[in-house]
Design a protein around this motif. Structure first.
Motif, PDB file in Angstrom:
ATOM      1  N   GLY A  40       0.975  -1.126  -0.008  1.00 13.10           N
ATOM      2  CA  GLY A  40      -0.090  -0.017   0.018  1.00 13.10           C
ATOM      3  C   GLY A  40       0.988   1.278  -0.013  1.00 13.10           C
ATOM      4  O   GLY A  40       1.962   1.416  -0.403  1.00 13.10           O
ATOM      5  N   ALA A  41       0.405   2.262   0.663  1.00 13.23           N
ATOM      6  CA  ALA A  41       1.094   3.541   0.704  1.00 13.23           C
ATOM      7  C   ALA A  41       2.069   3.297   2.014  1.00 13.23           C
ATOM      8  O   ALA A  41       1.710   2.958   3.137  1.00 13.23           O
ATOM      9  N   ALA A  42       3.279   4.043   1.923  1.00 11.58           N
ATOM     10  CA  ALA A  42       4.151   4.277   2.994  1.00 11.58           C
ATOM     11  C   ALA A  42       5.152   5.395   2.996  1.00 11.58           C
ATOM     12  O   ALA A  42       5.083   6.219   2.090  1.00 11.58           O
ATOM     13  N   ASP A  43       5.183   5.827   4.411  1.00 12.74           N
ATOM     14  CA  ASP A  43       5.978   7.337   4.598  1.00 12.74           C
ATOM     15  C   ASP A  43       6.829   6.943   5.494  1.00 12.74           C
ATOM     16  O   ASP A  43       6.528   6.289   6.696  1.00 12.74           O
ATOM     17  N   GLU A  44       8.071   7.487   5.375  1.00 14.92           N
ATOM     18  CA  GLU A  44       9.220   7.838   6.326  1.00 14.92           C
ATOM     19  C   GLU A  44       8.540   8.776   7.426  1.00 14.92           C
ATOM     20  O   GLU A  44       8.513   9.816   6.779  1.00 14.92           O
ATOM     21  N   VAL A  45       8.981   8.805   8.562  1.00 17.50           N
ATOM     22  CA  VAL A  45       8.652   9.498   9.600  1.00 17.50           C
ATOM     23  C   VAL A  45       9.692  10.090  10.519  1.00 17.50           C
ATOM     24  O   VAL A  45      10.906   9.564   9.953  1.00 17.50           O
ATOM     25  N   GLU A  46       9.603  11.086  11.047  1.00 19.74           N
ATOM     26  CA  GLU A  46      10.790  11.781  11.768  1.00 19.74           C
ATOM     27  C   GLU A  46      11.296  11.172  13.088  1.00 19.74           C
ATOM     28  O   GLU A  46      12.483  11.261  13.215  1.00 19.74           O
ATOM     29  N   SER A  47      10.370  10.537  13.672  1.00 21.14           N
ATOM     30  CA  SER A  47      10.756  10.233  15.100  1.00 21.14           C
ATOM     31  C   SER A  47       9.856   8.917  15.549  1.00 21.14           C
ATOM     32  O   SER A  47       8.826   8.578  14.821  1.00 21.14           O
ATOM     33  N   GLU A  48      10.462   8.090  16.370  1.00 19.03           N
ATOM     34  CA  GLU A  48       9.744   7.151  16.814  1.00 19.03           C
ATOM     35  C   GLU A  48       8.348   7.456  17.519  1.00 19.03           C
ATOM     36  O   GLU A  48       7.205   6.517  17.655  1.00 19.03           O
ATOM     37  N   ALA A  49       8.301   8.586  18.226  1.00 17.78           N
ATOM     38  CA  ALA A  49       7.151   9.209  18.900  1.00 17.78           C
ATOM     39  C   ALA A  49       6.056   9.232  17.712  1.00 17.78           C
ATOM     40  O   ALA A  49       4.863   8.937  18.139  1.00 17.78           O
ATOM     41  N   ASP A  50       6.375   9.634  16.490  1.00 21.03           N
ATOM     42  CA  ASP A  50       5.275   9.480  15.248  1.00 21.03           C
ATOM     43  C   ASP A  50       4.815   8.194  15.124  1.00 21.03           C
ATOM     44  O   ASP A  50       3.732   7.939  14.937  1.00 21.03           O
ATOM     45  N   ILE A  51       5.782   7.280  15.195  1.00 21.11           N
ATOM     46  CA  ILE A  51       5.296   5.769  15.025  1.00 21.11           C
ATOM     47  C   ILE A  51       4.453   5.523  16.184  1.00 21.11           C
ATOM     48  O   ILE A  51       3.071   4.681  15.999  1.00 21.11           O
ATOM     49  N   ASP A  52       4.441   5.799  17.475  1.00 17.69           N
ATOM     50  CA  ASP A  52       3.856   5.534  18.541  1.00 17.69           C
ATOM     51  C   ASP A  52       2.503   5.910  18.390  1.00 17.69           C
ATOM     52  O   ASP A  52       1.643   5.294  18.546  1.00 17.69           O
ATOM     53  N   TYR A  53       2.231   7.392  18.020  1.00 19.98           N
ATOM     54  CA  TYR A  53       1.142   7.895  17.830  1.00 19.98           C
ATOM     55  C   TYR A  53       0.366   7.064  16.558  1.00 19.98           C
ATOM     56  O   TYR A  53      -0.794   6.867  16.637  1.00 19.98           O
ATOM     57  N   LEU A  54       1.033   6.975  15.434  1.00 17.90           N
ATOM     58  CA  LEU A  54       0.405   6.296  14.189  1.00 17.90           C
ATOM     59  C   LEU A  54      -0.090   4.974  14.486  1.00 17.90           C
ATOM     60  O   LEU A  54      -0.984   4.394  13.728  1.00 17.90           O
TER      61      LEU A  54
END
Ligand SMILES: NC(=O)c1ccc[n+]([C@@H]2O[C@H](COP(=O)([O-])OP(=O)(O)OC[C@H]3O[C@@H](n4cnc5c(N)ncnc54)[C@H](O)[C@@H]3O)[C@@H](O)[C@H]2O)c1
Length: 264
Positions: free
Chosen positions: A148-162
């Motif tokens: 599907g769609a994928a985005d690189e994010v800036e921080s692991e906190a972003d992954i925790d929220y997402l």
């Protein structure tokens, strides 16, 4: 041309492991013959040309890329060395430093797909460790974009929220669909029509949101401005706490995601 890529998926018989395996074979990122999938009990029947094993170290030794797709509670029992190779995780809550230490590699990508990977419509945020190379990023992107769609994010906190917003995300429209169907059936609509109609509404709305560039808030505003049935429904739902319920749900998911990381 170099050797074809070989990929191993620990927990490849599970929901997400299977979805990723089938997606990357369909996208021709790897041939089934170069895919190794591990299982815990009872070999699943799909992808019979892949190598199936119960031995996760054998899987790691056979693979250029190792994807860990077991539930977070089964992660502590995974005792393998990736020996410096690229390792990817789809596990909720498990941070990069722990993945690197436990898998014995500095090349780690933490990702969080969702259940729509099964139909190649996941949304997957990801982040790489400092040791990840340009080639690794390219391989990781190809694997994730096959789902599907994928985005690189800036921080692991972003992954925790997402993890809550998009990892759990398909569950929320499913919850709405279930509530809409229950109401329809309670009011005498046949279960078949209730299912077909509610599914059509969700699919149609997804396509509408994809096709239009407006903010969903503006679409809601347009509906409200008719002052008709839709406005009556939206206002009653909001008065009953719809927006607060969504915010509370996402806060609970974030708290769970962070606490899973601390406990793992
Ligand atoms: N399903 C989702 O919607 C979703 C979304 C995002 C992330 N995730 C993450 O993906 C991971 C897998 O979730 P899932 O839904 O596929 O779960 P699942 O239970 O369907 O699959 C996990 C699989 O791992 C296998 N397994 C466990 N220990 C093993 C071992 N030692 N060796 C080999 N296989 C082993 C289990 O038998 C099972 O088949 C989880 O960490 C979850 O946080 C799932």
């Amino acid at each position: 041309m170099g050797e074809p890529l070989s990929i191993g998926i620990i927990g490849g018989g599970g929901w997400l492991g299977r979805a990723i395996a089938e997606a990357i074979v369909d996208a021709q990122i790897v041939a089934a013959e170069h895919l190794t999938l591990s299982y815990r009990s009872g070999q699943p029947g799909f992808l019979p040309n892949a190598t199936w094993t119960r031995d996760n170290q054998e899987l790691a030794d056979r693979s250029d890329v190792i994807i860990v797709s077991v539930r977070p509670q089964d992660w502590p029992a995974i005792d393998i060395s990736a020996d410096g190779k690229l390792a990817m995780s789809v596990m909720a809550g498990v941070p990069l430093d722990q993945l690197a230490r436990r898998l014995n590699t500095e090349r780690v990508v933490r990702t969080l797909p969702n259940a729509a990977a099964e139909v190649r419509n996941s949304y997957t945020p990801w982040i790489g460790s400092l040791g990840v190379t340009a080639d690794d990023r390219n391989v990781a992107c190809r694997i994730l974009e096959a789902c599907g769609a994928a985005d690189e994010v800036e921080s692991e906190a972003d992954i925790d929220y997402l993890t809550g917003l998009t990892g759990s995300g398909p569950a929320f429209p499913a919850l709405l669909a279930a509530a809409m169907m229950d109401d329809a059936i309670r009011r005498g609509i046949s279960p078949d029509i209730a299912r077909r109609s509610v599914s059509a509404v969700l699919i149609g709305t997804g396509k509408l949101l994809e096709a239009r560039s407006d903010n969903p808030k503006d679409i809601v505003r347009t509906f409200l401005d008719y002052r008709g049935t839709t406005a009556a429904a939206i206002e009653a739902m909001c008065a009953a706490g719809f927006e607060a319920a969504v915010a509370d749900g996402l806060a609970a998911a974030l708290q769970k995601s962070v606490s899973m990381g601390q406990a793992s």
